[in-house]
Write an enzyme that holds these catalytic residues in place. Sequence first.
Site, PDB file in Angstrom:
ATOM      1  N   ASP A 197     -33.718 -44.225  -1.043  1.00 53.28           N
ATOM      2  CA  ASP A 197     -33.582 -42.841  -1.495  1.00 53.28           C
ATOM      3  C   ASP A 197     -32.196 -42.352  -1.097  1.00 53.28           C
ATOM      4  OD1 ASP A 197     -35.597 -39.815  -0.925  1.00 53.28           O
ATOM      5  OD2 ASP A 197     -33.921 -40.237  -2.265  1.00 53.28           O
ATOM      6  N   ASP A 204     -32.078 -41.286  -8.348  1.00 55.12           N
ATOM      7  CA  ASP A 204     -31.498 -41.623  -7.045  1.00 55.12           C
ATOM      8  C   ASP A 204     -32.479 -42.349  -6.121  1.00 55.12           C
ATOM      9  OD1 ASP A 204     -31.868 -38.493  -5.177  1.00 55.12           O
ATOM     10  OD2 ASP A 204     -33.199 -39.498  -6.591  1.00 55.12           O
ATOM     11  N   GLU A 205     -33.517 -42.931  -6.699  1.00 56.03           N
ATOM     12  CA  GLU A 205     -34.496 -43.663  -5.878  1.00 56.03           C
ATOM     13  C   GLU A 205     -34.902 -44.940  -6.586  1.00 56.03           C
ATOM     14  OE1 GLU A 205     -37.092 -39.791  -5.638  1.00 56.03           O
ATOM     15  OE2 GLU A 205     -38.072 -41.384  -4.492  1.00 56.03           O
TER      16      GLU A 205
END
Lengths: 82, 384
Positions: B4, B99-100
Amino acid sequence: MYQDMDEPIELIALFENHKLKPVRFRWNGRVYKISEVTGDWKTDVGAYKIHHYAVVDSSSNFFQLTYDERRTSWVISKVWVE
Amino acid sequence: MHVDMDAFFAAFEIRNLPVLKGKPVIIGGDPRFRSVVTTCSYEARRFGVHSGMPVAEAKRLCPEGIYISGTLGGYVYTSALLQKIFREFSPVVEPFSVDEAFLDITGCHRIFGNVENLVSQMKKMIREKISLTCSVGIAPYKIMAKMASSENKPDGLTIMDRADFRRIFSPRPVSSLWGIGEATEKMMNKRGIRTVADLAAWREKKLRAFFGKNGEWYYCLSRGKDESKVYSYEDRPEEKSMSHETTLGDDIYRIDKIYATLLWLADKVSRRLRQDDFMGKTVGVKIRSSDFKTITRERTLARPTDQARVIYQTARKLVPREYGPGIKVRLLGVRVSRLEKTQAERQLSLIDDRTGEKLSLTSMAVDRLRERYGDRIIKYAGAE
């Protein structure tokens, strides 16, 4: 805050480590020496790319410069104003 | 493993503009107009600013904050670079959001000696290539890995097993579990479930009796345990639906404006359907009025479609008559579900329906123009 612009510039760049590195640019008759490229990315407009560079000059001014493949030209797209 | 990025959008802007370092940076648009906070730097979070909060409220909590509307193209580009980096460390990478990602590192860690080395080298590569940081959770299950990655932000690494999960999460409120929001927490509190330990004490059968099919999920969640695999993008399960929705800059109450926005949304959904070779049989609309009352309506078609005009005309008929003058609308959405892969169905429509064929060819031509010249080159007359 960022101020949006679309001002044409003349730019000199190096090709270094397989990447383009802007070195200096001329805007409204004044030459700005780039001391650091802090970030770079690309966006697509159809089949064309727009290359974006976040840079800081030797006087600690911050700009975003873009190269548009459609126009084959450089512009200042943003400048940071306190 | 769950990776993350730390305050990704804010970190991207701060990387580009180092003068922002250490300051409360809020990504979410101009406070003069309606917008919500997408994310903010850790400095802004100390003022109580968080994702999803209206920017106007963020401004009240953090008047000295620096508000930036965001650089979507930059986030997308950087996200693609991240996915490439992840693939250097595992052949099975499941992007979870911009974003993960989940990585299946079973066996991979041996190449690097141990998991700590794998993570250390991955973080080093991310720092060198993108100048950003991430936090990592490693656990035997996806749910647990996701919750572990939030434990030691920023630039953290948390390795968790079932005993660690019980020790860390049992005393915490149920809202600390992934996906349990305010509404679910209230529902659980009414049944005396306040902490994760309370939830874990309930049997699965009882949870299903009270919470329906979600009960099974809550049972797994309370133990940090799930059987789901990490899927790479190529092996992902088939999509169930595609949708687009938009929060309007200003409330609208004119029916022509509502229809124009629906047309724009239908166009976006239809394009995505065609890009991924899907057609859908059920069209739905979502309408949220200015008092936050939300309604959804849907209709199933005789034949599946990927055409904007068909989706729009169906969506338009689903708007209840009372909308228009008098009811202000702040959000509209269009959804297509009951998806099927295109090939066989498109063959049928070419043979049976001349009108369908013409519509299909027109859409393909529009798609090609947009691929070459960008989305703005052409739009439907009447679309917002």
